[in-house]
Design a protein around this motif. Structure first.
Motif, PDB file in Angstrom:
ATOM      1  N   SER A  17       0.811  -1.223   0.000  1.00  0.00           N
ATOM      2  CA  SER A  17       0.000   0.000   0.000  1.00  0.00           C
ATOM      3  C   SER A  17       0.840   1.267   0.000  1.00  0.00           C
ATOM      4  CB  SER A  17      -0.915   0.007   1.231  1.00  0.00           C
ATOM      5  OG  SER A  17      -1.743  -1.119   1.266  1.00  0.00           O
ATOM      6  N   ALA A  18       1.893   1.308  -0.757  1.00  0.00           N
ATOM      7  CA  ALA A  18       2.755   2.492  -0.777  1.00  0.00           C
ATOM      8  C   ALA A  18       1.977   3.734  -1.199  1.00  0.00           C
ATOM      9  CB  ALA A  18       3.947   2.267  -1.705  1.00  0.00           C
ATOM     10  N   ASN A  24      -2.262   9.020   2.739  1.00  0.00           N
ATOM     11  CA  ASN A  24      -2.886   9.126   4.057  1.00  0.00           C
ATOM     12  C   ASN A  24      -1.914   9.352   5.212  1.00  0.00           C
ATOM     13  OD1 ASN A  24      -5.466   8.702   2.951  1.00  0.00           O
ATOM     14  ND2 ASN A  24      -5.097   6.502   2.897  1.00  0.00           N
ATOM     15  N   LEU A  25      -0.782   8.673   5.179  1.00  0.00           N
ATOM     16  CA  LEU A  25       0.133   8.802   6.302  1.00  0.00           C
ATOM     17  C   LEU A  25       0.761  10.188   6.345  1.00  0.00           C
ATOM     18  CD1 LEU A  25       1.295   7.479   8.793  1.00  0.00           C
ATOM     19  CD2 LEU A  25       3.059   6.437   7.352  1.00  0.00           C
ATOM     20  N   VAL A  44       6.154  -0.274   9.185  1.00  0.00           N
ATOM     21  CA  VAL A  44       6.567  -1.672   9.202  1.00  0.00           C
ATOM     22  C   VAL A  44       6.030  -2.269   7.904  1.00  0.00           C
ATOM     23  CG1 VAL A  44       6.449  -3.877  10.411  1.00  0.00           C
ATOM     24  CG2 VAL A  44       6.433  -1.730  11.721  1.00  0.00           C
ATOM     25  N   ASP A  45       6.926  -2.563   6.981  1.00  0.00           N
ATOM     26  CA  ASP A  45       6.510  -3.020   5.658  1.00  0.00           C
ATOM     27  C   ASP A  45       6.595  -4.535   5.565  1.00  0.00           C
ATOM     28  OD1 ASP A  45       5.742  -2.392   2.901  1.00  0.00           O
ATOM     29  OD2 ASP A  45       7.675  -3.302   2.425  1.00  0.00           O
ATOM     30  N   ASN A  46       5.447  -5.153   5.377  1.00  0.00           N
ATOM     31  CA  ASN A  46       5.395  -6.601   5.163  1.00  0.00           C
ATOM     32  C   ASN A  46       5.645  -6.895   3.690  1.00  0.00           C
ATOM     33  OD1 ASN A  46       4.723  -7.766   7.783  1.00  0.00           O
ATOM     34  ND2 ASN A  46       2.934  -6.448   7.608  1.00  0.00           N
ATOM     35  N   ALA A  55       8.786   0.786  -3.573  1.00  0.00           N
ATOM     36  CA  ALA A  55       7.847   1.911  -3.526  1.00  0.00           C
ATOM     37  C   ALA A  55       7.669   2.408  -2.093  1.00  0.00           C
ATOM     38  CB  ALA A  55       6.500   1.507  -4.124  1.00  0.00           C
ATOM     39  N   ALA A  56       7.532   1.488  -1.133  1.00  0.00           N
ATOM     40  CA  ALA A  56       7.395   1.873   0.278  1.00  0.00           C
ATOM     41  C   ALA A  56       8.663   2.562   0.768  1.00  0.00           C
ATOM     42  CB  ALA A  56       7.072   0.656   1.135  1.00  0.00           C
ATOM     43  N   ALA A  57       9.813   2.035   0.371  1.00  0.00           N
ATOM     44  CA  ALA A  57      11.088   2.639   0.778  1.00  0.00           C
ATOM     45  C   ALA A  57      11.244   4.038   0.190  1.00  0.00           C
ATOM     46  CB  ALA A  57      12.255   1.740   0.345  1.00  0.00           C
TER      47      ALA A  57
END
Length: 97
Positions: A17-18, A24-25, A44-46, A55-57
């Motif tokens: 969900s990146a 939102n974050l 905390v990225d699963n 993408a999350a990073a």
């Protein structure tokens, strides 16, 4: 009664969900920093694949958030653990060495 003052932290668990983190974050971060300018934001990225991890990073780096990356479960399972975490049983209990 005594109130202990500490540092505010926002911890979010992410899975593929990146884009939602970005949208939102970032809003939650602004609100948290309005309360405590030194507020921590921890993601905390699963593992959901290399593309999602990157993408999350990227989002975390852009915002100065701390990223805690879970291991690639498939790689761990290939090494013999069925729980997704090294040294854990399928129910998450520690295994003997």
């Amino acid at each position: 009664m005594s109130i202990v003052h500490g540092r505010l932290a926002v911890v979010v668990v992410n899975y593929a969900s990146a884009r939602l983190l970005e949208r939102n974050l970032a809003v939650v971060e602004r609100e948290a920093r309005a309360i405590d300018e030194d507020a921590l934001v921890i993601v905390v990225d699963n593992w959901a694949g290399a593309g999602e991890r990157e993408a999350a990073a990227t989002v975390a780096r852009a915002h100065g958030w701390t990223l805690i990356a879970s291991p690639d479960e498939h790689r761990i399972r290939r090494r013999g653990s069925t729980s997704g975490w090294p040294g854990r049983s399928p129910r998450g209990q520690p295994t003997s060495s």
